[in-house]
Design an enzyme around this catalytic site. Structure first.
Site, PDB file in Angstrom:
ATOM      1  N   ASP A  31       0.851  -1.187   0.000  1.00  0.00           N
ATOM      2  CA  ASP A  31       0.000   0.000   0.000  1.00  0.00           C
ATOM      3  C   ASP A  31       0.888   1.238   0.000  1.00  0.00           C
ATOM      4  OD1 ASP A  31      -2.246  -1.560   0.067  1.00  0.00           O
ATOM      5  OD2 ASP A  31      -2.373  -1.580   2.255  1.00  0.00           O
ATOM      6  N   TYR A  73       6.871  -8.163   8.053  1.00  0.00           N
ATOM      7  CA  TYR A  73       6.345  -6.809   8.300  1.00  0.00           C
ATOM      8  C   TYR A  73       6.739  -6.349   9.696  1.00  0.00           C
ATOM      9  CZ  TYR A  73       3.003  -7.175   4.389  1.00  0.00           C
ATOM     10  OH  TYR A  73       2.401  -7.297   3.177  1.00  0.00           O
ATOM     11  N   TYR A 118      -3.261 -10.184   3.844  1.00  0.00           N
ATOM     12  CA  TYR A 118      -3.552  -8.757   4.083  1.00  0.00           C
ATOM     13  C   TYR A 118      -3.250  -8.468   5.547  1.00  0.00           C
ATOM     14  CZ  TYR A 118      -6.048  -9.030  -0.372  1.00  0.00           C
ATOM     15  OH  TYR A 118      -6.383  -9.207  -1.675  1.00  0.00           O
TER      16      TYR A 118
END
Ligand SMILES: [Zn+2]
Length: 427
Positions: free
Chosen positions: A255, A319, A391
């Site tokens: 994103d 992440y 996600y």
């Protein structure tokens, strides 16, 4: 003719009694026989031996004159012998296949190829000759009528002969698998067209800021949605290659508000309409726009099949998440998350935020590993290693239960995701 039956000479007599052929076009019909011979040498040898054999037959029996007469206008060599026995110089006919133009065709094509290729900087080339030309059609007519199995096509001969000459004149190499330049020839129009194969560069980008898109994102009213894109930084490399067009093939996409740290995200840059195929990888970066927020690293050139391979490979990501809880968290929150999400399959319906663009599907991704540090009773710093298709934002807040399990539910608190960074992508 029986004494000549079943061999090259008899077959040639049969062909030449019907079709006038120049030496090159005759030699090509017997290309399978004789090593290290040009088709011209082959054709000349066959014609010479055929006429010698006919001469021998005539000396033995003058009734064999008809054989000589049958080919006299079609053979094009030794006119003295023919006029000695037939009384006049033969009315030589033009080659049925090439109309005696083949040598001109070769020199014209070589000249045009050299001139066209000189407009590009290439190291290797391949010649391709369009199928279905008139000259090829006439050649096939003879081959099928006489049921020949020893021939090579004019396309093959020309590709070889033209290739040798172009190589010598331009000092560039023929290359069949991954040529820099494609030279397309039309034998009907004698048109020569040179194009280059696309250039693919495997690189990586590191995104140190947020609100940066991969490609330029322009809204309907013509305004840019985000001020900076990776595309802005790399696009000027088209100048290095004198290329017409640049296209980015990223391995996945984050994103816009997510930074990409560590070794960065793999990206393949495709350049089309390239005039210079000789740029070294080290020189590519010279035209990149300097940016404090986007760093680019050019690794190597790849082939198209590697691009497909790289894009289809399953990858995993690590992440870093900074998560804020609405209410104070219990002291065992970190433990709870680690216990719940270590090597855990997560069921996700397409996130609400992208439902407009994507179908509403359920997919299962996996969290492989998780590390959690409580900064204070509201703030958690979390490292998650998971499938790249997961996600991760929804993994945190749950998307109204569409992602299960999710961290908000496990911690029984509303969670806000303050920061997301990709810190490693393995592929
Ligand atoms: Zn010919």
């Amino acid at each position: 003719m029986s004494s000549l039956s079943g061999n090259i000479i008899s077959k040639s007599a049969e062909i030449l009694s019907k079709y006038p052929l120049c030496s090159r076009c005759l030699g090509r019909l017997f290309a399978k026989y004789g090593l290290s011979l040009s088709n011209i040498a082959r054709g000349n040898a066959i014609k010479t031996l055929l006429l010698m054999e006919l001469h021998r037959l005539i000396i033995n029996d003058v009734r064999n004159l008809s054989l000589l007469k049958g080919i006299s206008e079609n053979v094009g060599v030794m006119p003295q012998l023919i006029s000695k026995y037939l009384g006049s110089t033969p009315n030589e006919k033009k080659c049925y296949v090439c109309s005696n133009t083949i040598e001109y065709v070769i020199s014209k094509l070589v000249q045009d190829m050299v001139s066209e290729l000189s407009k590009f900087k290439v190291r290797t080339f391949i010649i391709s000759i369009r199928k279905g030309s008139e000259i090829e059609r006439r050649e096939l007519e003879i081959v099928s009528e006489l049921n020949l199995d020893s021939w090579e096509s004019i396309r093959r001969e020309l590709k070889r002969e033209l290739g040798k000459k172009v190589k010598a004149l331009l000092d560039i190499e023929p290359e069949f698998k991954h040529p820099d330049a494609l030279v397309l020839v039309d034998l009907d129009t004698l048109n020569v067209k040179v194009t280059t194969t696309p250039t693919y560069i495997l690189c990586r980008y590191v995104k140190l800021g947020r609100n940066i898109s991969q490609v330029r994102w322009v809204s309907k009213n013509g305004f840019r949605k985000y001020p900076l894109a990776v595309e802005d930084v790399v696009e000027p490399i088209t100048k290095s290659f004198n290329a017409e067009k640049l296209q980015l093939h990223a391995v996945g996409r984050e994103d816009v508000d997510v930074r990409v740290l560590g070794n960065g995200r793999p990206l393949v840059i495709e350049l089309k309409g390239v005039k210079d195929k000789t740029v070294s990888v080290e020189d590519i970066a010279k035209n990149v726009v300097h940016s404090d927020l986007i760093l680019t690293f050019f690794d190597r050139y790849i082939e198209h099949k590697h691009l497909i391979d790289i894009k289809s490979r399953r990858s995993s990501k690590v992440y870093r998440l900074l998560v804020l809880s609405k209410k104070p968290l219990s002291s065992d929150s970190a433990e709870l998350l680690i216990r719940e999400f270590s090597n855990r399959a997560v069921r996700q319906r397409t996130p609400t935020r992208i439902l407009k663009r994507r179908k509403d599907l359920t997919h299962v991704g996996r969290v492989y590993d998780i590390k959690v540090m409580a900064v204070n009773e509201y703030l958690l710093e979390i490292l998650v290693k998971c499938d790249s298709s997961l996600y991760v934002k929804e993994l945190v807040h749950g998307d109204g239960g569409r992602t299960f399990p999710n961290m908000a539910e496990v911690l029984n608190s509303e969670l806000d995701l303050l920061e997301v960074d990709v810190i490693d992508i393995s592929y």
